[in-house]
Design a protein around this motif. Sequence first.
Motif, PDB file in Angstrom:
ATOM      1  N   ASP A 109       1.015  -1.150  -0.059  1.00 41.69           N
ATOM      2  CA  ASP A 109       0.063  -0.086   0.013  1.00 41.69           C
ATOM      3  C   ASP A 109       0.881   1.050  -0.066  1.00 41.69           C
ATOM      4  N   GLN A 110       1.766   1.099   0.853  1.00 42.21           N
ATOM      5  CA  GLN A 110       2.740   2.356   1.259  1.00 42.21           C
ATOM      6  C   GLN A 110       3.675   2.577  -0.252  1.00 42.21           C
ATOM      7  N   ILE A 111       4.017   1.569  -0.867  1.00 42.74           N
ATOM      8  CA  ILE A 111       4.645   1.824  -2.198  1.00 42.74           C
ATOM      9  C   ILE A 111       3.959   2.390  -3.138  1.00 42.74           C
TER      10      ILE A 111
ATOM     11  N   GLU B 213       0.841   3.778  -3.009  1.00 39.95           N
ATOM     12  CA  GLU B 213       0.524   5.064  -2.954  1.00 39.95           C
ATOM     13  C   GLU B 213       1.052   6.068  -3.718  1.00 39.95           C
ATOM     14  N   VAL B 214       2.239   6.060  -3.764  1.00 42.63           N
ATOM     15  CA  VAL B 214       3.084   7.044  -4.524  1.00 42.63           C
ATOM     16  C   VAL B 214       2.891   7.132  -6.095  1.00 42.63           C
TER      17      VAL B 214
ATOM     18  N   PHE C 249      -0.535   8.515  -6.546  1.00 43.44           N
ATOM     19  CA  PHE C 249      -0.646   9.846  -6.756  1.00 43.44           C
ATOM     20  C   PHE C 249       0.189  10.253  -7.942  1.00 43.44           C
ATOM     21  N   HIS C 250       1.382   9.900  -8.156  1.00 45.67           N
ATOM     22  CA  HIS C 250       2.120  10.746  -8.997  1.00 45.67           C
ATOM     23  C   HIS C 250       1.850  10.255 -10.454  1.00 45.67           C
TER      24      HIS C 250
END
Lengths: 323, 336
Positions: free
Chosen positions: B120-122, B124-125, B128-129
């Motif tokens: 999830d945390q990877i 997310e980047v 978003f971008h």
Amino acid sequence: MLNYVVRRLLQMIPLLIGISIINFTIMHLAPGDPVLLLSERNATPEELARIRALYGLDEPIHVQYVKWLGHVLKGDFGRSFVDGRPVMDHILERLPYTLYLNFIVMIIIYLVAIPVGVISALRQYSKFDHAVTFFTFLGQALPSFWFALLLIYAVGIKSNWLPIAGVATIGVNVKTSGLWATILDRAKYLILPVTVVSLGSMAGIARYMRSSMLEVIRQDYVRTARAKGLPEKAVIIKHALRNALLPIVTLLGFELPALFSGTAIIETIFSWPGLGLLSMRAIFQRDYQIVMAMNMIGATLMVLGNFLADILYVIVDPRIKYS
Amino acid sequence: MQQKALKDFSYLLEVKDLKTTFYTSDGRIPAVDGVSLTVKPGETLGVVGESGCGKSVTALSIMGLISYPPGRIEGGQILFEGEDLLKKSPEEMRAIRGNRIAMIFQEPMTSLNPVYTVGDQIGEVLQFHKGYTKVQAQEKAVELLRSVGIPEAEKRVKQYPHEMSGGMRQRVMIAMALACDPKLLIADEPTTALDVTIQAQILELMKDIKERFGTAIMLITHDLGVVAEMADRVSVMYLGRVVEEGTASDIFHHPRHPYTHGLLRSTPRLGQVVARLHVIPGVVPNPMFMPTGCKFNNRCEYATEKCRQEEPQLATVDGIHSVRCFHPLDGEGQVI
């Protein structure tokens, strides 16, 4: 996990038995003989003995206890000494009022306290934060019965804006006055008790939320979230708030007993016909069966609430595992 | 002159005279006080200095992560691919952070959010971008984990940070930083919190990344060994300023500044037996009570009256080797 749940549930059994013994013993040690209450003022000793035998009060205490427990396990808490009606009827009659009040109180507490605490933390040392700190201290410091009396005096008696006792105006209901008039009428009766009951806990939870949020926004992973270029909203809500809420969510477990037990003093002050008022009256009238039933239900809910809080920990925090 | 000509277009990052100040209840702290440094595409710049010399604040200033209050960037320029980052709006900076410039931190144990899976945390980047969907982002996350040397990436991607070791988590941080294929990776003490063997693995990984992706790295550390291993060029910082800069060989074999020289002498070397390690006398002064003149004068064995009156400028001594000192060493440990 399933193992853990089963083990915890089994552990509750001896705990509740212990509580029931203490509960029963204390009530029998308490001064005041229910037999005197049940009899005529000038009853003869023979009559008293007959009443005692009728209610089984002449038997040894452990025999009485076992009989009582046997009934309780079947959901029968005996009959009120005062009017002879089953204790369960009394409780079921009052329960909706207490649930109604406490449910609204609980929703308001969390709905207000969480955003207030979060904003207060995000704008630490701002005017808003100072105001929140002031009012939360005040909210925690004011004794609720005193605050209740103050409100009754100010808005109920001096200015007569709000009703100060009861739950509804007699004759106002959906059939005669329409839906909106009824809702308005019920809301008016709710304002004072809800304000008084929610104030203290709201202040506590807002402060708790504030400090939890302040701790979380300084964490490295919040900086990581910012370094990823996430919008501030995502940083605060997804990364910070989710973590700051962990300790708060678990408090919900402890709301379970609070939801049912009612607040005796406040219900008495506002003549709110809930369980709190029932307990108060039962205590003054030495109506042991009701008092024991209320104690037992309260204790059971407390034990269940603790269990629920532990389960909530596992659900909201992936780091916690029970085996 | 040849260097000068290159300057205008060949730098990926050019920090000019950066000043970042913190306003605390105790007073004004000029944490970064006129730092200039440059990073070329694909190169590794080592930024070295003691704790509190302004290394991390420089990095956070480049990232636009200095929060006001208490911090404020009060001067200078940060040119990234020719654009001044200090003139960007918060939204524009957000689009650059984690995308064209990424950063990894010292503490892998606490830098990941405990309640979300690493996938999830990877992901997310990328969501978003790059506008990836959640599913695409997860697939790419597996790929990224694999590329930073995490075995069983399909399984690991669904795990939470607490299920991983420190070295593993730093790999996850690196994977996260590399997600959008950044031009510049800022690594703030990336190996300080790790065991020596894990340190070596992470450094090896960073070297490998530099070669595979051509990512420029700004490596911030107080560990001279790490710099010697990794850096093409080195900037030495002391009290919010760059006091010496040059190639890694310039700095390690021919240090010119007495501070750099002192640092190198206070580092133990394998195979060399010394009774007692060299110690730079005194302590780093409180930034609120900075000495006048050269900031190092109160600890410098060569300081003269001039050093106490006037502050030296960073001056070129040899090629791209420059030093901020009135009495630089000759490169062999002797004062000129």
